[in-house]
Design an enzyme around this catalytic site. Structure first.
Site, PDB file in Angstrom:
ATOM      1  N   LYS A 111       0.847  -1.198   0.000  1.00 28.84           N
ATOM      2  CA  LYS A 111       0.000   0.000   0.000  1.00 28.84           C
ATOM      3  C   LYS A 111       0.881   1.246   0.000  1.00 28.84           C
ATOM      4  O   LYS A 111       1.710   1.424   0.879  1.00 28.84           O
ATOM      5  CB  LYS A 111      -0.914   0.023   1.229  1.00 28.84           C
ATOM      6  CG  LYS A 111      -1.901   1.199   1.199  1.00 28.84           C
ATOM      7  CD  LYS A 111      -2.606   1.388   2.503  1.00 28.84           C
ATOM      8  CE  LYS A 111      -1.896   2.273   3.461  1.00 28.84           C
ATOM      9  NZ  LYS A 111      -1.718   3.686   3.085  1.00 28.84           N
ATOM     10  N   LEU A 126      -4.267  -0.320   7.544  1.00 31.18           N
ATOM     11  CA  LEU A 126      -2.978   0.352   7.542  1.00 31.18           C
ATOM     12  C   LEU A 126      -3.317   1.820   7.320  1.00 31.18           C
ATOM     13  O   LEU A 126      -3.996   2.171   6.360  1.00 31.18           O
ATOM     14  CB  LEU A 126      -2.081  -0.200   6.431  1.00 31.18           C
ATOM     15  CG  LEU A 126      -0.611   0.193   6.448  1.00 31.18           C
ATOM     16  CD1 LEU A 126       0.063  -0.176   7.773  1.00 31.18           C
ATOM     17  CD2 LEU A 126       0.133  -0.472   5.299  1.00 31.18           C
ATOM     18  N   ASP A 127      -2.870   2.667   8.241  1.00 33.51           N
ATOM     19  CA  ASP A 127      -3.240   4.079   8.208  1.00 33.51           C
ATOM     20  C   ASP A 127      -2.970   4.731   6.862  1.00 33.51           C
ATOM     21  O   ASP A 127      -2.058   4.339   6.135  1.00 33.51           O
ATOM     22  CB  ASP A 127      -2.476   4.857   9.280  1.00 33.51           C
ATOM     23  CG  ASP A 127      -2.857   4.448  10.688  1.00 33.51           C
ATOM     24  OD1 ASP A 127      -4.001   4.034  10.894  1.00 33.51           O
ATOM     25  OD2 ASP A 127      -1.987   4.541  11.564  1.00 33.51           O
ATOM     26  N   TYR A 128      -3.720   5.771   6.587  1.00 34.30           N
ATOM     27  CA  TYR A 128      -3.594   6.562   5.372  1.00 34.30           C
ATOM     28  C   TYR A 128      -2.161   7.035   5.161  1.00 34.30           C
ATOM     29  O   TYR A 128      -1.648   7.020   4.055  1.00 34.30           O
ATOM     30  CB  TYR A 128      -4.560   7.754   5.490  1.00 34.30           C
ATOM     31  CG  TYR A 128      -4.584   8.712   4.338  1.00 34.30           C
ATOM     32  CD1 TYR A 128      -5.098   8.333   3.105  1.00 34.30           C
ATOM     33  CD2 TYR A 128      -4.131  10.019   4.494  1.00 34.30           C
ATOM     34  CE1 TYR A 128      -5.144   9.227   2.041  1.00 34.30           C
ATOM     35  CE2 TYR A 128      -4.182  10.919   3.443  1.00 34.30           C
ATOM     36  CZ  TYR A 128      -4.688  10.516   2.222  1.00 34.30           C
ATOM     37  OH  TYR A 128      -4.748  11.401   1.171  1.00 34.30           O
ATOM     38  N   SER A 145       0.577   5.658   6.429  1.00 35.65           N
ATOM     39  CA  SER A 145       1.538   4.561   6.571  1.00 35.65           C
ATOM     40  C   SER A 145       1.621   3.812   5.247  1.00 35.65           C
ATOM     41  O   SER A 145       0.723   3.893   4.419  1.00 35.65           O
ATOM     42  CB  SER A 145       1.106   3.609   7.684  1.00 35.65           C
ATOM     43  OG  SER A 145       1.089   4.289   8.927  1.00 35.65           O
TER      44      SER A 145
END
Length: 182
Positions: free
Chosen positions: A7, A41-43, A45
């Site tokens: 990502k 998974l954070d924006y 990260s």
């Protein structure tokens, strides 16, 4: 089916976004239609995100009772001391309670990663370092909150493994189907 995706930074871990202006989502990466993220998974990260079409597998990968390890490479502001690393290893008290002990070590050199766009702001007068953190729970923004709690704000956060599944050579935005690890 189990998919490993690298990502990119500033991509939502969902397929749609209703905010204005719309942000980038998983929809742009040509993933199979039937898969959904097994965890988040954070924006802001980057790195390994697993997606699956199997609800039981998603549960095994994300439920804290299964203690699935997650490995992160974390660029922090400051030079970590042995006491800061020891605090991470013992578990840190956050506003939602203490964390489980983590494996924490200082990396000898920055890991060989792709450039982040936009890059982390470089400041000549402020030292930074890279840590490897391995945790077995997945609270909201946990790694960032843990490093901040010991006085080491996170500058860049990359998840490189979940259990036995690693990021390997996937470039940002690339994905591949993998064998089920559990």
């Amino acid at each position: 089916m189990l998919i490993a995706l690298n990502k990119p930074f500033h991509v939502l871990t969902q397929f749609t976004d209703r905010s204005e202006p719309a942000r980038r989502t998983l929809a742009e990466f040509g993933l199979p239609a039937q898969v959904y993220p097994a965890g988040r998974l954070d924006y802001d990260s980057e790195g390994l995100l697993l997606l699956t079409d199997d609800g039981a597998l998603a549960h095994r990968l994300t439920d804290p009772r299964h203690k699935q390890s997650k490995t992160y490479w974390v660029q922090v502001e400051g030079q970590p001391t042995q006491s800061q690393l020891a605090a991470l290893r013992e578990g840190v008290v956050l506003n939602d309670g203490p964390t489980r002990p983590a494996q924490a070590r200082l990396l000898d050199a920055p890991p060989a990663l792709w450039p982040r766009v936009p890059p982390v702001r470089y400041r000549k007068t402020v030292a930074d370092a890279w840590l490897e953190l391995i945790i077995s729970e997945g609270r909201n923004r946990q790694v960032r909150r843990m490093t901040a709690a010991v006085g080491l704000p996170t500058l860049r956060l990359v998840r490189v493994a979940i259990g036995e599944v690693g990021l390997d050579d996937l470039k940002p935005g690339q994905w591949k189907q993998i064998a089920t690890p559990i």
